[in-house]
Design a protein around this motif. Structure first.
Motif, mmCIF file in Angstrom:
data_model
loop_
_atom_site.group_PDB
_atom_site.id
_atom_site.type_symbol
_atom_site.label_atom_id
_atom_site.label_comp_id
_atom_site.label_asym_id
_atom_site.label_seq_id
_atom_site.Cartn_x
_atom_site.Cartn_y
_atom_site.Cartn_z
ATOM 1 N N ASP A 18 4.541 -14.373 -10.602
ATOM 2 C CA ASP A 18 4.746 -12.978 -10.218
ATOM 3 C C ASP A 18 4.258 -12.799 -8.785
ATOM 4 N N SER A 19 5.122 -12.299 -7.913
ATOM 5 C CA SER A 19 4.768 -12.230 -6.494
ATOM 6 C C SER A 19 5.500 -11.078 -5.810
ATOM 7 N N ASN A 20 5.225 -10.929 -4.512
ATOM 8 C CA ASN A 20 5.912 -9.953 -3.662
ATOM 9 C C ASN A 20 5.860 -8.536 -4.231
ATOM 10 N N ALA A 21 4.669 -8.111 -4.619
ATOM 11 C CA ALA A 21 4.510 -6.765 -5.171
ATOM 12 C C ALA A 21 4.817 -5.710 -4.119
ATOM 13 N N SER A 22 5.434 -4.631 -4.565
ATOM 14 C CA SER A 22 5.704 -3.472 -3.715
ATOM 15 C C SER A 22 5.369 -2.227 -4.519
ATOM 16 N N ILE A 23 4.644 -1.289 -3.914
ATOM 17 C CA ILE A 23 4.200 -0.103 -4.653
ATOM 18 C C ILE A 23 4.649 1.166 -3.944
ATOM 19 N N ALA A 24 4.997 2.179 -4.732
ATOM 20 C CA ALA A 24 5.352 3.500 -4.226
ATOM 21 C C ALA A 24 4.918 4.524 -5.255
ATOM 22 N N VAL A 25 4.644 5.730 -4.797
ATOM 23 C CA VAL A 25 4.279 6.818 -5.708
ATOM 24 C C VAL A 25 5.471 7.749 -5.811
ATOM 25 N N VAL A 26 6.016 7.874 -7.020
ATOM 26 C CA VAL A 26 7.210 8.678 -7.273
ATOM 27 C C VAL A 26 6.855 9.787 -8.254
ATOM 28 N N ASP A 29 -0.512 -13.219 -11.280
ATOM 29 C CA ASP A 29 -0.113 -11.977 -11.914
ATOM 30 C C ASP A 29 -0.081 -10.874 -10.860
ATOM 31 N N ILE A 30 0.348 -9.691 -11.265
ATOM 32 C CA ILE A 30 0.332 -8.534 -10.381
ATOM 33 C C ILE A 30 -0.769 -7.590 -10.832
ATOM 34 N N GLU A 31 -1.586 -7.165 -9.883
ATOM 35 C CA GLU A 31 -2.656 -6.211 -10.149
ATOM 36 C C GLU A 31 -2.451 -4.995 -9.257
ATOM 37 N N VAL A 66 0.833 -1.204 0.000
ATOM 38 C CA VAL A 66 0.000 0.000 0.000
ATOM 39 C C VAL A 66 0.869 1.255 0.000
ATOM 40 N N ALA A 67 0.433 2.261 -0.742
ATOM 41 C CA ALA A 67 1.074 3.571 -0.751
ATOM 42 C C ALA A 67 -0.008 4.645 -0.817
ATOM 43 N N VAL A 68 0.327 5.842 -0.351
ATOM 44 C CA VAL A 68 -0.620 6.954 -0.347
ATOM 45 C C VAL A 68 -0.052 8.109 -1.155
ATOM 46 N N SER A 69 -0.918 8.731 -1.957
ATOM 47 C CA SER A 69 -0.558 9.943 -2.682
ATOM 48 C C SER A 69 -1.728 10.911 -2.564
ATOM 49 N N GLY A 70 -1.593 11.911 -1.726
ATOM 50 C CA GLY A 70 -2.694 12.835 -1.487
ATOM 51 C C GLY A 70 -3.878 12.120 -0.868
ATOM 52 N N ASP A 71 -5.018 12.166 -1.558
ATOM 53 C CA ASP A 71 -6.209 11.472 -1.069
ATOM 54 C C ASP A 71 -6.454 10.167 -1.813
ATOM 55 N N GLU A 72 -5.446 9.692 -2.521
ATOM 56 C CA GLU A 72 -5.529 8.402 -3.195
ATOM 57 C C GLU A 72 -4.729 7.356 -2.421
ATOM 58 N N VAL A 73 -5.307 6.177 -2.301
ATOM 59 C CA VAL A 73 -4.592 5.024 -1.745
ATOM 60 C C VAL A 73 -4.326 4.054 -2.888
ATOM 61 N N TRP A 74 -3.066 3.707 -3.075
ATOM 62 C CA TRP A 74 -2.672 2.770 -4.123
ATOM 63 C C TRP A 74 -2.358 1.417 -3.499
ATOM 64 N N ILE A 75 -2.818 0.353 -4.159
ATOM 65 C CA ILE A 75 -2.574 -1.011 -3.682
ATOM 66 C C ILE A 75 -2.047 -1.837 -4.840
ATOM 67 N N ALA A 76 -1.049 -2.660 -4.573
ATOM 68 C CA ALA A 76 -0.581 -3.659 -5.548
ATOM 69 C C ALA A 76 -0.565 -5.008 -4.841
ATOM 70 N N TRP A 77 -0.922 -6.066 -5.561
ATOM 71 C CA TRP A 77 -0.991 -7.381 -4.935
ATOM 72 C C TRP A 77 -0.856 -8.478 -5.990
ATOM 73 N N GLY A 78 -0.646 -9.702 -5.509
ATOM 74 C CA GLY A 78 -0.653 -10.864 -6.380
ATOM 75 C C GLY A 78 -2.082 -11.325 -6.592
ATOM 76 N N ALA A 122 7.007 -2.721 -8.157
ATOM 77 C CA ALA A 122 8.099 -3.679 -8.322
ATOM 78 C C ALA A 122 7.611 -5.044 -7.845
ATOM 79 N N TRP A 123 8.144 -6.114 -8.424
ATOM 80 C CA TRP A 123 7.750 -7.456 -8.011
ATOM 81 C C TRP A 123 8.825 -8.460 -8.405
ATOM 82 N N LEU A 124 8.669 -9.671 -7.892
ATOM 83 C CA LEU A 124 9.581 -10.767 -8.212
ATOM 84 C C LEU A 124 8.915 -11.689 -9.222
#
Length: 199
Positions: free
Chosen positions: A147-155, A115-117, A78-90, A162-164
């Motif tokens: 595809d696993s171990n998703a990690s999300i960030a807002v840049v 897969d990653i969503e 999970v990552a936050v950008s302003g009032d948006e919450v971003w989620i990435a997962w398998g 990113a994922w494995l």
């Protein structure tokens, strides 16, 4: 949420719930976790869900599934950008029947389907009361590797995932080639390999 207060959102939860608590820029508290969906069959029963805290009532909303596609979800980031919450997962790309789940090849077939969503959740001013978000989902990968171990960030305002990727479809990633992949959370975005090695 008061200091020292305990609040039970759910009991008898999935052991791998892995809850993540974040707060948006406007102060909305959002809990993201993996839920055990009792109405689904074994092998398809996990789903990434979210709940929103209502400051007025002091209660959490009923958990809602982010993308209720009937397939198994795993390991949200999970990552936050302003009032948006971003989620990435398998996310498994298909459902499995009882015979497939009982097969000795089930884990490798489940891995092959993973897969990653990603999803962006936008919350209005009444999010705490309604417990609802406006959700946009996107498939980051569609392939036949694990595809696993998703990690999300807002840049710089852009969500990056990113994922494995394990080409051997090994749930433990001990066999086959392993690669760290990176892509922006946008439909049609091209993934690039950041690092690769043999298990």
């Amino acid at each position: 949420i008061g200091s020292g207060q305990l609040s039970v959102l759910q009991s008898s939860v999935y052991a791998g719930a892995d809850p993540r608590l974040v707060q948006t820029a406007s102060g909305t508290n959002v809990l993201v976790f993996t839920q055990d969906v009792e109405s689904r069959s074994t092998g398809n029963h996990t789903a990434v869900a979210y709940s929103v805290y209502d400051d007025a009532s002091g209660e959490w909303s009923e958990p809602r599934i982010v993308d209720d596609d009937g397939t198994a979800d795993f390991d949200p980031s999970v990552a936050v950008s302003g009032d948006e919450v971003w989620i990435a997962w398998g996310n498994a790309s298909r459902q499995f029947d009882e015979a497939e789940v009982a097969s000795p090849d089930f884990l490798s077939e489940l891995a092959r389907s993973c897969d990653i969503e990603a999803a962006s959740l936008s919350f209005g001013s009444d999010a705490g009361r309604s417990g609802e978000a406006s959700i946009e989902t996107m498939r980051i990968t569609q392939d036949d590797v694990y595809d696993s171990n998703a990690s999300i960030a807002v840049v710089d305002g852009v969500a990056q995932v990113a994922w494995l990727a394990n080409e051997g479809n090994d749930p433990l990633a001990l066999s086959g080639s392993n690669s760290v992949m990176l892509a922006s959370a946008e439909e049609g975005a091209q993934a690039r390999c950041v690092y690769a090695c043999d298990a």
